[in-house]
Design an enzyme around this catalytic site. Sequence first.
Site, PDB file in Angstrom:
ATOM      1  N   HIS A 361       0.768  -1.227   0.054  1.00 47.53           N
ATOM      2  CA  HIS A 361      -0.003   0.081   0.003  1.00 47.53           C
ATOM      3  C   HIS A 361       0.963   1.254  -0.026  1.00 47.53           C
ATOM      4  O   HIS A 361       0.444   2.304  -0.611  1.00 47.53           O
ATOM      5  CB  HIS A 361      -1.016  -0.013   1.196  1.00 47.53           C
ATOM      6  CG  HIS A 361      -1.792  -1.159   1.433  1.00 47.53           C
ATOM      7  ND1 HIS A 361      -2.485  -1.610   2.420  1.00 47.53           N
ATOM      8  CD2 HIS A 361      -2.031  -2.234   0.551  1.00 47.53           C
ATOM      9  CE1 HIS A 361      -3.027  -2.733   2.468  1.00 47.53           C
ATOM     10  NE2 HIS A 361      -2.893  -3.223   1.152  1.00 47.53           N
ATOM     11  N   ARG A 468      -7.684   4.329 -10.133  1.00 48.35           N
ATOM     12  CA  ARG A 468      -7.975   3.247  -8.984  1.00 48.35           C
ATOM     13  C   ARG A 468      -8.397   3.629  -7.977  1.00 48.35           C
ATOM     14  O   ARG A 468      -7.969   4.326  -7.256  1.00 48.35           O
ATOM     15  CB  ARG A 468      -6.501   2.798  -8.672  1.00 48.35           C
ATOM     16  CG  ARG A 468      -5.553   2.182  -9.806  1.00 48.35           C
ATOM     17  CD  ARG A 468      -4.003   2.025  -9.210  1.00 48.35           C
ATOM     18  NE  ARG A 468      -3.285   0.941 -10.164  1.00 48.35           N
ATOM     19  CZ  ARG A 468      -2.298   1.519 -10.905  1.00 48.35           C
ATOM     20  NH1 ARG A 468      -2.083   2.689 -10.899  1.00 48.35           N
ATOM     21  NH2 ARG A 468      -1.748   0.479 -11.768  1.00 48.35           N
ATOM     22  N   ARG A 504     -12.082   2.564 -12.229  1.00 46.82           N
ATOM     23  CA  ARG A 504     -12.230   1.104 -11.843  1.00 46.82           C
ATOM     24  C   ARG A 504     -12.767   0.918 -10.750  1.00 46.82           C
ATOM     25  O   ARG A 504     -12.507   1.526  -9.582  1.00 46.82           O
ATOM     26  CB  ARG A 504     -10.643   0.689 -12.141  1.00 46.82           C
ATOM     27  CG  ARG A 504     -10.505  -0.594 -11.708  1.00 46.82           C
ATOM     28  CD  ARG A 504      -9.060  -1.188 -11.677  1.00 46.82           C
ATOM     29  NE  ARG A 504      -8.483  -0.895 -10.729  1.00 46.82           N
ATOM     30  CZ  ARG A 504      -7.099  -1.337 -10.521  1.00 46.82           C
ATOM     31  NH1 ARG A 504      -6.312  -1.839 -11.501  1.00 46.82           N
ATOM     32  NH2 ARG A 504      -6.502  -1.181  -9.552  1.00 46.82           N
ATOM     33  N   GLU A 603      -6.838  -8.448 -17.968  1.00 47.98           N
ATOM     34  CA  GLU A 603      -5.767  -8.698 -17.219  1.00 47.98           C
ATOM     35  C   GLU A 603      -5.374 -10.094 -17.194  1.00 47.98           C
ATOM     36  O   GLU A 603      -4.503 -10.597 -16.491  1.00 47.98           O
ATOM     37  CB  GLU A 603      -6.128  -8.357 -15.763  1.00 47.98           C
ATOM     38  CG  GLU A 603      -6.565  -6.593 -15.772  1.00 47.98           C
ATOM     39  CD  GLU A 603      -6.314  -5.999 -14.414  1.00 47.98           C
ATOM     40  OE1 GLU A 603      -5.343  -5.544 -13.941  1.00 47.98           O
ATOM     41  OE2 GLU A 603      -7.289  -6.106 -13.679  1.00 47.98           O
ATOM     42  N   ASN A 626       0.029  -4.887 -16.165  1.00 49.59           N
ATOM     43  CA  ASN A 626       1.088  -5.279 -15.126  1.00 49.59           C
ATOM     44  C   ASN A 626       0.413  -6.972 -14.839  1.00 49.59           C
ATOM     45  O   ASN A 626       1.166  -7.898 -14.440  1.00 49.59           O
ATOM     46  CB  ASN A 626       0.677  -4.627 -13.865  1.00 49.59           C
ATOM     47  CG  ASN A 626       1.136  -2.943 -14.051  1.00 49.59           C
ATOM     48  OD1 ASN A 626       1.973  -2.801 -14.892  1.00 49.59           O
ATOM     49  ND2 ASN A 626       0.401  -2.191 -13.393  1.00 49.59           N
ATOM     50  N   ASP A 627      -0.873  -6.762 -14.713  1.00 48.88           N
ATOM     51  CA  ASP A 627      -1.351  -8.363 -14.266  1.00 48.88           C
ATOM     52  C   ASP A 627      -1.264  -9.229 -15.473  1.00 48.88           C
ATOM     53  O   ASP A 627      -1.108 -10.266 -15.640  1.00 48.88           O
ATOM     54  CB  ASP A 627      -2.925  -8.227 -13.788  1.00 48.88           C
ATOM     55  CG  ASP A 627      -2.927  -7.987 -12.380  1.00 48.88           C
ATOM     56  OD1 ASP A 627      -1.986  -8.497 -11.714  1.00 48.88           O
ATOM     57  OD2 ASP A 627      -3.549  -6.973 -11.801  1.00 48.88           O
ATOM     58  N   ARG A 637       4.297 -10.474 -10.353  1.00 47.56           N
ATOM     59  CA  ARG A 637       5.001  -9.020 -10.472  1.00 47.56           C
ATOM     60  C   ARG A 637       5.533  -8.554  -9.167  1.00 47.56           C
ATOM     61  O   ARG A 637       6.266  -7.491  -9.189  1.00 47.56           O
ATOM     62  CB  ARG A 637       3.922  -8.160 -10.976  1.00 47.56           C
ATOM     63  CG  ARG A 637       2.834  -8.278 -10.187  1.00 47.56           C
ATOM     64  CD  ARG A 637       1.429  -7.517 -10.731  1.00 47.56           C
ATOM     65  NE  ARG A 637       1.108  -6.090 -10.202  1.00 47.56           N
ATOM     66  CZ  ARG A 637       0.287  -5.158 -10.457  1.00 47.56           C
ATOM     67  NH1 ARG A 637      -0.915  -5.800 -10.976  1.00 47.56           N
ATOM     68  NH2 ARG A 637       0.173  -4.101 -10.067  1.00 47.56           N
ATOM     69  N   CYS A 674      -3.317   0.266 -19.817  1.00 50.82           N
ATOM     70  CA  CYS A 674      -2.975   1.188 -18.622  1.00 50.82           C
ATOM     71  C   CYS A 674      -1.788   0.614 -17.700  1.00 50.82           C
ATOM     72  O   CYS A 674      -1.824   1.173 -16.618  1.00 50.82           O
ATOM     73  CB  CYS A 674      -4.351   1.415 -18.068  1.00 50.82           C
ATOM     74  SG  CYS A 674      -5.098   0.124 -17.296  1.00 50.82           S
TER      75      CYS A 674
END
Length: 746
Positions: A361, A468, A504, A603, A626-627, A637, A674
């Site tokens: 986080h 996000r 999202r 993703e 990323n995913d 990742r 993205c």
Amino acid sequence: MPERSESDSRKLLRRLRDVLATPARGQDRLDSITHLIADSMKTQVCSIYLFRDPETLELCATEGLKKGAVHQTRMKLGEGLVGRVARSGMPVNTADAPSEKGFRYMPETGEEIYSSFLGVPIQRVGEKLGVLVVQSRIARSFSEDEIEALEVVAMVLAEMTELGAFGGDGFEAMHKQPVLFRGGTGQEGAAEGRVWLHEPRVVVTNPVADDPLTEIDRIREAVGVLRVSVDDLLAAESLDKEQKQVLEAYRMFAHSRGWLRRMEEDIQRGLSAEAAVEKEQSAARARMEQVPDAYLRDRLHDLDDLSNRLLRILTGQGRDTGATMPDNPILVARNIGPAELLEYGRKLKGVVLEEGSVGSHAAIVARALAIPMVIHAARITNEALNGDQILVDGDQGIVHLRPDDTVARSFRDKIAMQAEAQKRYAAFRDLPATTKDGVTVALHMNAGLMADLPSLAGSGAEGVGLFRTELQFLIRNQMPKREELAQLYARVMDAAKGLPVAFRTLDIGSDKVLPYMKPNDEPNPAMGWRAIRVGLDKPGVLRMQLQALIRAARGRPLAVMFPFVAEHSEFVEARSAMLRELHREKSLGHAVPEKIEIGAMLETPSLAYAPAEFFAMADFISIGGNDLKQFFFAADRENERVRRRYDTLNLSFLSFVGQIVARCAQAGTRLSFCGEDAGRPIEALALAAMGLRVLSMRPASVGPVKALLRRVDLSEARAVIEAARAAGEASARPRLTDWLAGLPEG
Ligand code: PEP
Ligand code: MG
């Protein structure tokens, strides 16, 4: 040999303190100290070895060994018995040193005549400073009592070193030398500033105490206060089972008789209450480094935390030590929660953590705030002092603490070059990212906080391609209310001034665990119950969020996308939930968005092969690179070992992206990308060459990506990629890089 009494020990500590109190050169002090210890311990030899650098120990003073060896004899960490003590942080006690495993004979010292050997670490709260050794001719093991007495002496030496007692005369005081830390990238960017410790260290100025009874009263009282505070924590009603279990373990330590007894024994030997706490803490830290089991290590961590609390109670020093935050603060911490980091906010120039992870986080917040962050900078909280000069290189994951001038100068050059480049980018901020062959790529930005929105105008991004929403959930201690969220989303839309924002829905699970939701113990959370899976199985939160979004739009257009959709049916279900809420809001007489677009994030590879109906139904699709990349290559990742192993420019991956582009084109569905790769110029170029026309990235990346796109002919770039494919190469990177190097400057 007579047993040592506690009063012998106290006498020795008092004499050591007198040495410290008398003005003298560092070397003279060390010499007197070895003499005093040998005399008091009734050994022929006493030697002090200190670290020259993190890997090398040097004999710095001796009573009994040949004087000519002082400052000549050196050994590596782990080498010989002294090196073994230093490495393990544990004593070595042997009656017959020469036959001990690992013994290294050093002829210049003349130590071969001494048979028995006792070495203890000079360490302070995990910080290795050196080794204290006593040796005797007769072959005998030292008693437990003698070991403990020598450990107490070593503790006082550690505190003295810390206080700079041996500074000057070539003995750099601790925390004065430059140190380089190699960690990992939490957030890219470079910053120079001054250290600001999140949890400043308690400074113990009085390691030796005259009156053990007073000190014992003090420690008992402080432990009492500590126990009450831990009991209070446990009494809190909002704890779930797991939190309770953790706190129970914490409580067990706080109430441990052994802990208090050991500290009281150290006080009897002459330490002050504070030094006794630190001695126990140091021993725990040394054990922590040896323990391979993560659970046990966590428990030892608890003990470490308790010791810090106890020191604060004893010294009356809270977090606020009266220090003022420097102008360019770089936060240094073991770890930090997202809410705490947000509280510091943008005044921080950088963040350096000992722990953390790319997806933690704190890293998400640092990314949102665009603050350079280095993670895994092992032991930096031991080394850094408030106000120290520090350079943070988030690109390389490197930190220079107290850098020397040449390092600082070249670092500043790098920052200046980056600033210069940003200035150049500003010059074409309002121009489109149009390639030489006339293809325009829309560049959007990713955001997650209200604070990100000002970058929209500054960066020249044409909208927010990914908002996000989970940050708002992560930084609170309880579930945010619908109205709060509606207000926030409305402010985001206001700040976007009519530019599109793709919200999202909540992507929790995996690495993002809400503090107020019971964590699920999943074997592989990244592939577990996360994102839309949670939203569909437990629809309460998703519904609340959708209502908040509809209300925030207040008649304006609204774009919502669902994360981690793996198959068509999930999208159908999520979309229906949205339509239901829309209907409900309408029937309640609330304003509904003028236009609503419902999209999906692609993703998981499976979604690329979804039926045509899916592509037709989705108003837009955004590739969460990323995913997608982690699942395409099956490379975590979050795992430093593998996350860079596969290149985004790998031709299999680029082909896959090309297939997604084709399917969207066939259905007439808008497609964007993205993930982080969209913000890396060469990767962005390759994605554009594969047909992507919308890229969403960190605001700071918009300029560099645009600069490159404006310089190139996209069809040529595509031809370069195809040539690499035809040649059977794994990645298009070598050819693309060569080709770019041959292009004229833009
Ligand atoms: C992604 O996976 O590429 C993405 C944008 O989502 P996140 O990084 O938040 O998982
Ligand atoms: Mg994702």
